[in-house]
Design a protein around this motif. Structure first.
Motif, PDB file in Angstrom:
ATOM      1  N   PHE A  29       0.824  -1.208   0.000  1.00 51.96           N
ATOM      2  CA  PHE A  29       0.000   0.000   0.000  1.00 51.96           C
ATOM      3  C   PHE A  29       0.859   1.260   0.000  1.00 51.96           C
ATOM      4  O   PHE A  29       0.461   2.287  -0.560  1.00 51.96           O
ATOM      5  N   ALA A  30       2.034   1.198   0.632  1.00 48.72           N
ATOM      6  CA  ALA A  30       2.898   2.373   0.681  1.00 48.72           C
ATOM      7  C   ALA A  30       3.549   2.654  -0.667  1.00 48.72           C
ATOM      8  O   ALA A  30       3.776   3.815  -1.032  1.00 48.72           O
ATOM      9  N   LEU A  31       3.852   1.593  -1.421  1.00 52.11           N
ATOM     10  CA  LEU A  31       4.580   1.748  -2.684  1.00 52.11           C
ATOM     11  C   LEU A  31       3.717   1.560  -3.922  1.00 52.11           C
ATOM     12  O   LEU A  31       4.230   1.650  -5.039  1.00 52.11           O
ATOM     13  N   ARG A  32       2.414   1.295  -3.735  1.00 49.65           N
ATOM     14  CA  ARG A  32       1.565   0.989  -4.886  1.00 49.65           C
ATOM     15  C   ARG A  32       1.545   2.128  -5.902  1.00 49.65           C
ATOM     16  O   ARG A  32       1.713   1.910  -7.106  1.00 49.65           O
ATOM     17  N   LYS A  33       1.376   3.341  -5.416  1.00 49.43           N
ATOM     18  CA  LYS A  33       1.303   4.481  -6.326  1.00 49.43           C
ATOM     19  C   LYS A  33       2.644   4.705  -7.032  1.00 49.43           C
ATOM     20  O   LYS A  33       2.694   4.993  -8.229  1.00 49.43           O
ATOM     21  N   THR A  34       3.734   4.544  -6.282  1.00 50.03           N
ATOM     22  CA  THR A  34       5.066   4.711  -6.866  1.00 50.03           C
ATOM     23  C   THR A  34       5.339   3.662  -7.936  1.00 50.03           C
ATOM     24  O   THR A  34       5.869   3.962  -9.006  1.00 50.03           O
ATOM     25  N   LEU A  35       4.961   2.415  -7.649  1.00 49.76           N
ATOM     26  CA  LEU A  35       5.166   1.346  -8.619  1.00 49.76           C
ATOM     27  C   LEU A  35       4.330   1.573  -9.880  1.00 49.76           C
ATOM     28  O   LEU A  35       4.793   1.329 -10.999  1.00 49.76           O
TER      29      LEU A  35
END
Length: 229
Positions: free
Chosen positions: A55-61
């Motif tokens: 959830f923390a990296l979903r947008k970045t990925l």
């Protein structure tokens, strides 16, 4: 003039920075603890750490593939029956296929009953509508992808409300669905309230008669004079 409205803090930049800054360290910490204490806490800490990292990296990925997404939303305070203008654009870094781009409007109420250990939160989703902004398509690296829409707000008396144990909230969720890859998603809170109308103040005009001015008395007697015979 309408008080008790929810805070827009969940969609504020500070909240997103909080998730980005603490989500990754928290996820890594849970993974490390899970490996160190593989028995008996590993089966619980490792999946929890992976979930937090996702959830923390979903947008970045997601933006590693589709590029930086710019989302412009209209006014955060809207009236029933109006529309929320929405514009989304990005330049893909890699050629790929998108399942679709959607905007979902959700109205939800929550109520807390009981206290202490018996405190329970009840939620009810009374409105949900998904609007497709872009259907399944192929995108090309370096070529701008842009879509615009007007999200309708229903005619409703369910106005945004916040109290200590009761809430009624509206939220707009925009999602870029990427097959076999983490989706890009962003949520924007909305305040739904009645349209503010100009207040008409009626004033009563009272006409007062001007006071009568009594002149100075002269030296003569009045009309009723007594004469001695």
């Amino acid at each position: 003039p309408y008080g008790n409205v929810p805070s827009l803090a969940p969609g504020a930049p500070g909240a997103k920075n909080f998730v980005g800054s603490l989500g990754v360290p928290l996820g890594v910490g849970l993974l490390v603890l899970g490996v160190i204490f593989i028995f008996p806490f590993g089966p619980f800490l490792i999946p929890a750490g992976l979930l937090v990292l996702f959830f923390a990296l979903r947008k970045t990925l997601a933006e590693k593939k589709i590029g930086t997404v710019k989302l412009a939303c209209g006014a955060t305070s809207v009236a029933p029956g109006s529309n929320v203008p929405l514009r989304l654009s990005f330049v893909p870094r890699k050629s790929s296929r998108l399942s679709r781009i959607t905007a979902k409007l959700v109205g939800k109420e929550s109520c807390v009953s009981g206290s202490g250990t018996n405190r329970t939160t009840h939620t009810h989703k009374f409105h949900e509508r998904v609007l497709t902004l872009l259907s399944e398509c192929d995108v090309t690296a370096g070529r701008l992808v842009q879509t615009e829409a007007a999200v309708p707000i229903p005619e409703t008396a369910a106005f945004s409300f916040h109290a200590s144990d009761n809430d009624l909230s509206w939220e707009l969720e925009v999602r870029v669905d990427i097959p076999l890859w983490p989706d890009w998603m962003e949520k924007r809170p909305l305040i739904v309230r009645p349209p503010v109308q100009a207040e008409v103040v009626e004033a009563m005009v009272v006409e007062e008669t001007p006071p009568q001015v009594v002149g100075p008395r002269n030296g003569r007697l009045g009309h009723h004079q007594h004469h001695r015979g």
